[in-house]
Design an enzyme around this catalytic site. Structure first.
Site, PDB file in Angstrom:
ATOM      1  N   SER A 126       0.826  -1.205   0.000  1.00 44.49           N
ATOM      2  CA  SER A 126       0.000   0.000   0.000  1.00 44.49           C
ATOM      3  C   SER A 126       0.857   1.251   0.000  1.00 44.49           C
ATOM      4  CB  SER A 126      -0.941  -0.007   1.198  1.00 44.49           C
ATOM      5  OG  SER A 126      -0.233  -0.310   2.368  1.00 44.49           O
ATOM      6  N   HIS A 147      -2.506  -2.882  -6.162  1.00 47.42           N
ATOM      7  CA  HIS A 147      -2.970  -2.540  -4.823  1.00 47.42           C
ATOM      8  C   HIS A 147      -4.481  -2.694  -4.726  1.00 47.42           C
ATOM      9  CE1 HIS A 147      -3.409   0.640  -1.439  1.00 47.42           C
ATOM     10  NE2 HIS A 147      -3.333  -0.579  -0.955  1.00 47.42           N
ATOM     11  N   GLU A 159      -5.373  -0.329  -7.738  1.00 48.78           N
ATOM     12  CA  GLU A 159      -4.402   0.667  -8.219  1.00 48.78           C
ATOM     13  C   GLU A 159      -3.257  -0.105  -8.862  1.00 48.78           C
ATOM     14  OE1 GLU A 159      -3.942   4.548  -5.369  1.00 48.78           O
ATOM     15  OE2 GLU A 159      -3.271   2.678  -4.524  1.00 48.78           O
ATOM     16  N   ASN A 198      -3.837   6.198  -0.859  1.00 48.72           N
ATOM     17  CA  ASN A 198      -3.327   6.457   0.493  1.00 48.72           C
ATOM     18  C   ASN A 198      -2.746   7.862   0.642  1.00 48.72           C
ATOM     19  OD1 ASN A 198      -4.129   4.248   1.941  1.00 48.72           O
ATOM     20  ND2 ASN A 198      -2.410   2.996   1.254  1.00 48.72           N
TER      21      ASN A 198
HETATM   22  N1  CAA Z   1     -15.327 -10.640   1.978  1.00 46.75           N
HETATM   23  C1  CAA Z   1     -16.362 -10.819   1.178  1.00 46.75           C
HETATM   24  N2  CAA Z   1     -17.490 -10.101   1.235  1.00 46.75           N
HETATM   25  C2  CAA Z   1     -17.557  -9.155   2.192  1.00 46.75           C
HETATM   26  C3  CAA Z   1     -16.523  -8.907   3.091  1.00 46.75           C
HETATM   27  C4  CAA Z   1     -15.367  -9.705   2.954  1.00 46.75           C
HETATM   28  N3  CAA Z   1     -14.314  -9.544   3.752  1.00 46.75           N
HETATM   29  N4  CAA Z   1     -16.908  -7.920   3.918  1.00 46.75           N
HETATM   30  C5  CAA Z   1     -18.130  -7.547   3.545  1.00 46.75           C
HETATM   31  N5  CAA Z   1     -18.522  -8.299   2.503  1.00 46.75           N
HETATM   32  C6  CAA Z   1     -19.775  -8.195   1.768  1.00 46.75           C
HETATM   33  C7  CAA Z   1     -20.950  -8.601   2.611  1.00 46.75           C
HETATM   34  O1  CAA Z   1     -21.121 -10.015   2.592  1.00 46.75           O
HETATM   35  C8  CAA Z   1     -22.073  -7.880   1.870  1.00 46.75           C
HETATM   36  O2  CAA Z   1     -22.417  -8.610   0.701  1.00 46.75           O
HETATM   37  P1  CAA Z   1     -23.870  -8.497   0.032  1.00 46.75           P
HETATM   38  O3  CAA Z   1     -24.037  -7.066  -0.427  1.00 46.75           O
HETATM   39  O4  CAA Z   1     -23.762  -9.464  -1.098  1.00 46.75           O
HETATM   40  O5  CAA Z   1     -24.850  -8.868   1.077  1.00 46.75           O
HETATM   41  C9  CAA Z   1     -21.419  -6.571   1.409  1.00 46.75           C
HETATM   42  O6  CAA Z   1     -20.009  -6.826   1.458  1.00 46.75           O
HETATM   43  C10 CAA Z   1     -21.723  -5.400   2.281  1.00 46.75           C
HETATM   44  O7  CAA Z   1     -21.359  -5.744   3.606  1.00 46.75           O
HETATM   45  P2  CAA Z   1     -22.282  -5.445   4.863  1.00 46.75           P
HETATM   46  O8  CAA Z   1     -23.728  -5.470   4.466  1.00 46.75           O
HETATM   47  O9  CAA Z   1     -21.854  -6.328   5.977  1.00 46.75           O
HETATM   48  O10 CAA Z   1     -21.857  -4.010   5.364  1.00 46.75           O
HETATM   49  P3  CAA Z   1     -21.892  -2.608   4.668  1.00 46.75           P
HETATM   50  O11 CAA Z   1     -22.981  -2.438   3.685  1.00 46.75           O
HETATM   51  O12 CAA Z   1     -21.825  -1.695   5.828  1.00 46.75           O
HETATM   52  O13 CAA Z   1     -20.530  -2.525   3.862  1.00 46.75           O
HETATM   53  C11 CAA Z   1     -18.204  -2.177   3.653  1.00 46.75           C
HETATM   54  C12 CAA Z   1     -19.309  -2.840   4.466  1.00 46.75           C
HETATM   55  C13 CAA Z   1     -18.212  -2.739   2.239  1.00 46.75           C
HETATM   56  C14 CAA Z   1     -16.904  -2.542   4.343  1.00 46.75           C
HETATM   57  C15 CAA Z   1     -18.474  -0.635   3.622  1.00 46.75           C
HETATM   58  O14 CAA Z   1     -18.649  -0.131   4.913  1.00 46.75           O
HETATM   59  C16 CAA Z   1     -17.354   0.139   2.965  1.00 46.75           C
HETATM   60  O15 CAA Z   1     -17.257   0.213   1.767  1.00 46.75           O
HETATM   61  N6  CAA Z   1     -16.447   0.734   3.801  1.00 46.75           N
HETATM   62  C17 CAA Z   1     -15.278   1.445   3.319  1.00 46.75           C
HETATM   63  C18 CAA Z   1     -14.202   0.450   3.036  1.00 46.75           C
HETATM   64  C19 CAA Z   1     -12.949   1.103   2.566  1.00 46.75           C
HETATM   65  O16 CAA Z   1     -12.797   2.307   2.469  1.00 46.75           O
HETATM   66  N7  CAA Z   1     -11.974   0.251   2.255  1.00 46.75           N
HETATM   67  C20 CAA Z   1     -10.675   0.719   1.820  1.00 46.75           C
HETATM   68  C21 CAA Z   1      -9.760   0.751   2.995  1.00 46.75           C
HETATM   69  S1  CAA Z   1      -8.189   1.367   2.542  1.00 46.75           S
HETATM   70  C22 CAA Z   1      -7.376   0.009   2.000  1.00 46.75           C
HETATM   71  O17 CAA Z   1      -7.809  -1.105   2.012  1.00 46.75           O
HETATM   72  C23 CAA Z   1      -6.047   0.245   1.429  1.00 46.75           C
HETATM   73  C24 CAA Z   1      -4.923   0.562   2.260  1.00 46.75           C
HETATM   74  O18 CAA Z   1      -3.832   0.495   1.708  1.00 46.75           O
HETATM   75  C25 CAA Z   1      -4.970   0.994   3.675  1.00 46.75           C
END
Ligand code: CAA
Length: 297
Positions: A126, A147, A159, A198
């Site tokens: 990342s 990424h 990315e 990031n």
């Molecule tokens: N694996 C597979 N599926 C997953 C999962 C996982 N680990 N986590 C969640 N899901 C699925 C759920 O099963 C659900 O599927 P359906 O729509 O088919 O039912 C769907 O994702 C939505 O999940 P939830 O209903 O439980 O929860 P939500 O609607 O609140 O969404 C979220 C959860 C997708 C995490 C949402 O809150 C979100 O998009 N958050 C922001 C995430 C983000 O910004 N990520 C980037 C982080 S930065 C990074 O990763 C990079 C870095 O370098 C630091």
């Protein structure tokens, strides 16, 4: 020697590292029809990773989003191993191990010795320099950043990061591969610290933490403000916990050391929480306490 520059010729994806990101990448690849060799030097982590995938795939079946036969077929395509030599069978490897340059260089040196010369070696780093990782190999033109974002099966973006020596053919191949995984791509044309996401995200998380340090607002209110005022799916404290406070710290510190710009400096509150063993959602406690409902520590 057959060149594997064309995404269509990639059938088997190797994933090195079976933590959260490796698990998500392996699950996504298996669902997209690829054979997957999932390797982690710790066998227990491989077993946990496969169990997690199974759990998510079963949930998808329960929700009627995946046929039972497809769940079983996807899981059967994943071969877990604790022996890195097994990655020799991969047409492309994505590395998703610990975010440390020395560990990544050691892994890439090993992969370079194991994998066929035409195989592309991608890193899910990342923040770390792709050029520096590639220097551990004899194929820097075939080393590239891919990424992914957490949770990988859900997040649309990959990315693509070009190192100094990454070839156009390698970039084209991994863009094609990401498309076959059902992902959108953006290209980071320079190997610049933090790439695109990031570079934007970390100062935002740091600024939220400074609001807390200055007593301007509670984490709950900062999160509510960003969710309802900016339509982000998660507020910055929930997201910081979700990513992992140790990872947030590491990435901010790396950006700060590269740019020497105080925007990126990790706030003290982040260090304090890490020292207190609060690493975020993964160990049940971060800015919020997940064992007892969301609550500020
Ligand atoms: N694996 C597979 N599926 C997953 C999962 C996982 N680990 N986590 C969640 N899901 C699925 C759920 O099963 C659900 O599927 P359906 O729509 O088919 O039912 C769907 O994702 C939505 O999940 P939830 O209903 O439980 O929860 P939500 O609607 O609140 O969404 C979220 C959860 C997708 C995490 C949402 O809150 C979100 O998009 N958050 C922001 C995430 C983000 O910004 N990520 C980037 C982080 S930065 C990074 O990763 C990079 C870095 O370098 C630091």
């Amino acid at each position: 020697m057959m060149a594997i520059d064309n995404a269509a010729s990639i059938r088997t994806i190797g994933v090195l590292g079976a933590g959260t990101m490796g698990t998500g990448i392996a699950q996504t690849a298996a669902r997209a029809g690829f054979d997957v060799i999932l390797c982690d030097l710790d066998r227990a982590i491989v077993e946990r990773s496969v169990a997690t995938m199974d759990q998510f795939l079963r949930k998808a079946v329960e929700k009627g989003k995946l046929a039972e036969a497809d769940r079983a077929a996807a899981l059967a395509r994943v071969r877990g191993t604790a022996d890195r030599a097994d990655l020799a069978g991969a047409d492309l490897v994505v590395e998703a191990i610990v975010e440390r340059l020395d560990a990544k260089r050691e892994a890439f040196r090993a992969l370079d010795g194991l994998c066929r010369p035409e195989v592309i070696l991608a890193s899910n780093t990342s923040s770390i320099s792709i050029t520096e990782i590639a220097a551990a190999t004899g194929r820097p033109d075939r080393v590239v950043g891919m990424h992914f974002f957490n949770p990988v099966p859900v997040m649309q973006l990959v990315e693509i990061v070009r190192g100094h020596y990454t070839s156009d053919a390698t970039v084209a191949a991994v863009r094609g591969l990401a498309a076959r995984l059902g992902k959108e791509t953006v290209l980071c044309r320079k190997d610049s610290p933090g790439f695109i996401v990031n570079r934007i995200l970390m100062p935002m998380l740091a600024e939220a933490m400074r609001l807390l340090e200055e007593g301007v607002a509670t984490p709950e209110d900062v999160d509510k403000a960003v969710q309802l005022g900016l339509n982000h799916p998660m507020g910055p404290f929930t997201l910081a916990d979700f990513i992992g406070l140790d990872v947030d710290y590491y990435v901010m510190d790396y950006l700060y050391s590269e740019f020497r710009d105080p925007r990126f400096a990790p706030p003290r509150v982040l260090k304090e929480l890490i020292r207190a063993g609060r690493l975020g959602r993964k160990n049940g406690r971060g800015f919020y306490d997940y064992g007892h409902g969301p609550r500020m520590c």
